[in-house]
Enzyme design. Structure first.
Site, mmCIF file in Angstrom:
data_model
loop_
_atom_site.group_PDB
_atom_site.id
_atom_site.type_symbol
_atom_site.label_atom_id
_atom_site.label_comp_id
_atom_site.label_asym_id
_atom_site.label_seq_id
_atom_site.Cartn_x
_atom_site.Cartn_y
_atom_site.Cartn_z
ATOM 1 N N LYS A 106 0.839 -1.195 0.000
ATOM 2 C CA LYS A 106 0.000 0.000 0.000
ATOM 3 C C LYS A 106 0.879 1.252 0.000
ATOM 4 O O LYS A 106 1.991 1.171 0.504
ATOM 5 C CB LYS A 106 -0.969 0.022 1.179
ATOM 6 C CG LYS A 106 -0.381 -0.223 2.580
ATOM 7 C CD LYS A 106 0.553 0.711 3.277
ATOM 8 C CE LYS A 106 0.577 2.167 3.248
ATOM 9 N NZ LYS A 106 1.776 2.758 3.950
ATOM 10 N N TYR A 130 -4.745 4.126 5.675
ATOM 11 C CA TYR A 130 -5.251 3.361 6.825
ATOM 12 C C TYR A 130 -6.511 4.022 7.382
ATOM 13 O O TYR A 130 -7.473 3.345 7.735
ATOM 14 C CB TYR A 130 -4.212 3.298 7.948
ATOM 15 C CG TYR A 130 -3.031 2.421 7.643
ATOM 16 C CD1 TYR A 130 -3.172 1.041 7.582
ATOM 17 C CD2 TYR A 130 -1.783 2.959 7.428
ATOM 18 C CE1 TYR A 130 -2.097 0.230 7.301
ATOM 19 C CE2 TYR A 130 -0.691 2.154 7.148
ATOM 20 C CZ TYR A 130 -0.860 0.789 7.087
ATOM 21 O OH TYR A 130 0.209 -0.010 6.806
HETATM 22 P P1 NAD Z 1 12.311 1.575 2.569
HETATM 23 O O1 NAD Z 1 12.811 2.910 2.147
HETATM 24 O O2 NAD Z 1 12.747 1.068 3.892
HETATM 25 O O3 NAD Z 1 12.705 0.480 1.474
HETATM 26 C C1 NAD Z 1 12.551 0.737 0.111
HETATM 27 C C2 NAD Z 1 13.296 -0.312 -0.678
HETATM 28 O O4 NAD Z 1 13.203 0.027 -2.064
HETATM 29 C C3 NAD Z 1 14.784 -0.379 -0.332
HETATM 30 O O5 NAD Z 1 15.218 -1.717 -0.357
HETATM 31 C C4 NAD Z 1 15.435 0.396 -1.469
HETATM 32 O O6 NAD Z 1 16.750 -0.037 -1.744
HETATM 33 C C5 NAD Z 1 14.512 0.068 -2.633
HETATM 34 N N1 NAD Z 1 14.536 1.057 -3.696
HETATM 35 C C6 NAD Z 1 14.640 0.772 -5.018
HETATM 36 N N2 NAD Z 1 14.651 1.882 -5.743
HETATM 37 C C7 NAD Z 1 14.567 2.909 -4.883
HETATM 38 C C8 NAD Z 1 14.556 4.318 -5.056
HETATM 39 N N3 NAD Z 1 14.599 4.892 -6.260
HETATM 40 N N4 NAD Z 1 14.468 5.085 -3.942
HETATM 41 C C9 NAD Z 1 14.388 4.526 -2.708
HETATM 42 N N5 NAD Z 1 14.404 3.193 -2.492
HETATM 43 C C10 NAD Z 1 14.483 2.391 -3.583
HETATM 44 O O7 NAD Z 1 10.733 1.622 2.453
HETATM 45 P P2 NAD Z 1 9.690 0.674 3.181
HETATM 46 O O8 NAD Z 1 9.270 1.308 4.451
HETATM 47 O O9 NAD Z 1 10.182 -0.694 3.212
HETATM 48 O O10 NAD Z 1 8.432 0.828 2.187
HETATM 49 C C11 NAD Z 1 8.335 0.114 0.968
HETATM 50 C C12 NAD Z 1 6.851 -0.031 0.577
HETATM 51 O O11 NAD Z 1 6.190 -0.729 1.616
HETATM 52 C C13 NAD Z 1 6.105 1.287 0.412
HETATM 53 O O12 NAD Z 1 5.169 1.179 -0.609
HETATM 54 C C14 NAD Z 1 5.396 1.468 1.750
HETATM 55 O O13 NAD Z 1 4.226 2.240 1.654
HETATM 56 C C15 NAD Z 1 5.088 0.039 2.090
HETATM 57 N N6 NAD Z 1 4.984 -0.166 3.539
HETATM 58 C C16 NAD Z 1 3.852 -0.757 4.013
HETATM 59 C C17 NAD Z 1 3.703 -0.964 5.359
HETATM 60 C C18 NAD Z 1 2.469 -1.646 5.876
HETATM 61 O O14 NAD Z 1 2.227 -1.601 7.085
HETATM 62 N N7 NAD Z 1 1.690 -2.310 5.028
HETATM 63 C C19 NAD Z 1 4.694 -0.557 6.249
HETATM 64 C C20 NAD Z 1 5.846 0.029 5.745
HETATM 65 C C21 NAD Z 1 5.973 0.221 4.374
#
Ligand code: NAD
Length: 380
Positions: A138, A224
């Site tokens: 999401k 949410y």
């Molecule tokens: P994060 O920044 O911790 O991780 C992002 C990942 O994408 C990293 O591994 C990074 O290397 C990679 N990536 C590839 N290309 C990138 C770019 N151009 N810029 C930045 N990162 C890049 O993010 P996250 O918190 O893991 O979030 C990722 C997804 O998960 C998002 O869509 C977020 O909304 C979703 N999320 C959902 C929940 C939930 O509760 N359902 C919780 C956290 C995150």
């Protein structure tokens, strides 16, 4: 032999052969790996950032119907660490360039896209074209049009699609749905839902850049609050009006900081929404004609807490929401049970997100919505 059974059988055969070669070096790992996979669907996580690392991969360790079979990462240094920690064979490790080769890998049944929001559509579509079932984090995408392209790609490929809405598999959320559905406290009159946290630190993080996130608090936490407004009433809103507040424009240069919105639901029910990247808020309050129900906290990874106006505590044993969510989707694929977070639900929420942004652009104008029952999933 059914398709599932054939696949499990061929997986076992494949691991048996690989196991013979590796047994002398890693007997424990192979034993652990083989037993873990029986009858489970293999998931490949795409993007090994904080959510995959902290929640999804640990959630998969105890899942009953799926397991972590592969990874897709743009950071080579993560490969060895993940392979060792989760017993993943090298053949199941991909990068963003060779990702499409996953089509040939029978270990992988489901691709779970956990990348910045603007990358969801591309990788979900590539996963569908590779013939894999898809879980998209999401918010589903950065526009309704992109949601449509994901849904279309999955339909064309004949694969299942789900959005990473972990709350839809959470027992606390489902208890609220039950109280609404069974009218335990009468009819719903008013719902209020908050979802926000104080974001600080690296101003270069992707969430603060519109090109990668598609928006700020509303895209991240607001979905949410939209979801809780909907399961707190049991219906979709028929209109929305919204306001944006900016107190730190130097930090939140490119994305929304705080948004409030008011939704109208059928039968005169009113909903209130608050989302922020600059205020902690995490609550759902449902007012019925003969009482109320509250979850506080409501949207975090748990344990959650809740109570109702008759003094009853809402309490369930704590389980990983991510584990429950991925198991629900794996069961949906294996048995045809309900998909609790289908693509249509993600698209519906994006329609509401776009209406909220439109309302803000037009100084709080009320925007009519024509959603019908889109994305409403019955839990009984
Ligand atoms: P994060 O920044 O911790 O991780 C992002 C990942 O994408 C990293 O591994 C990074 O290397 C990679 N990536 C590839 N290309 C990138 C770019 N151009 N810029 C930045 N990162 C890049 O993010 P996250 O918190 O893991 O979030 C990722 C997804 O998960 C998002 O869509 C977020 O909304 C979703 N999320 C959902 C929940 C939930 O509760 N359902 C919780 C956290 C995150």
């Amino acid at each position: 032999m059914s398709q599932i059974n054939r696949r499990v059988f061929s997986k076992k055969l494949g691991h048996g052969i690989a196991g013979t070669a590796l047994l002398s070096n890693m007997p424990y790992a192979i034993g652990k790996n083989t037993s873990k996979k029986d009858n489970k669907l293999g998931i490949a996580l795409v993007g090994l950032g904080s959510y995959s690392t902290g929640q999804l991969a640990p959630g998969l360790v105890n899942a009953k119907h799926c397991y972590l079979a592969g990874i897709v990462t743009g950071t080579p240094s993560k490969e060895k660490i993940w392979m060792e920690q989760y017993d993943i064979p090298k053949a199941n490790v991909y990068n963003y360039d060779n990702f499409d080769e996953i089509a040939k890998n029978d270990d992988i049944d489901i691709v779970y896209v956990v990348l910045p929001n603007s990358m969801h559509a591309e990788f979900c579509i590539r996963a569908a074209k590779a013939g894999k079932h898809v879980i998209c984090e999401k918010p589903m995408a950065v526009s309704v049009a992109e949601c449509d392209t994901i849904i279309q790609a999955c339909e064309t490929a004949g694969v299942k699609l789900s959005v990473g809405y972990r709350m839809q598999s959470d027992p606390y959320t489902n208890e609220i749905k039950r109280l609404v559905r069974e009218k335990t406290f009468g009819d719903v009159h008013y719902v209020s839902s908050d979802a926000g946290y104080i974001s600080r630190g690296n101003p270069d993080q992707w969430r603060l850049h519109h090109a990668l996130s598609g928006g700020g608090a509303l895209m991240n936490m607001g979905v949410y609050a939209i979801q809780s407004n909907i399961y707190g009433t049991g219906t979709n809103p028929i209109s929305v009006a919204a306001q944006e507040f900016s107190t730190m424009p130097e930090y939140f240069k490119d994305t929304d900081e705080t948004i409030t919105a008011q939704m109208q639901f059928p039968n005169g029910v009113v909903g209130n929404l608050f989302t922020s990247h600059n205020a902690n808020s995490n609550r759902l309050f449902v007012n019925f004609s003969k009482g109320w129900a509250e979850l506080n906290p409501c949207h975090n990874y748990g344990p959650l807490a809740g109570k109702t106006s008759d003094g009853t505590e809402i309490k369930f044993p704590h389980q990983s929401q991510q584990m429950l969510q991925m198991d629900d989707f794996a069961l949906h694929i294996q048995t045809g049970s309900t998909n609790y977070a289908p693509g249509e639900m993600g698209k519906r929420d994006m329609i509401i997100v776009e209406a909220i942004y439109q309302s803000i652009k037009e100084d709080g104008k009320t925007i009519a919505l024509n959603l019908g029952t889109m994305g409403i999933v019955k839990h009984f």
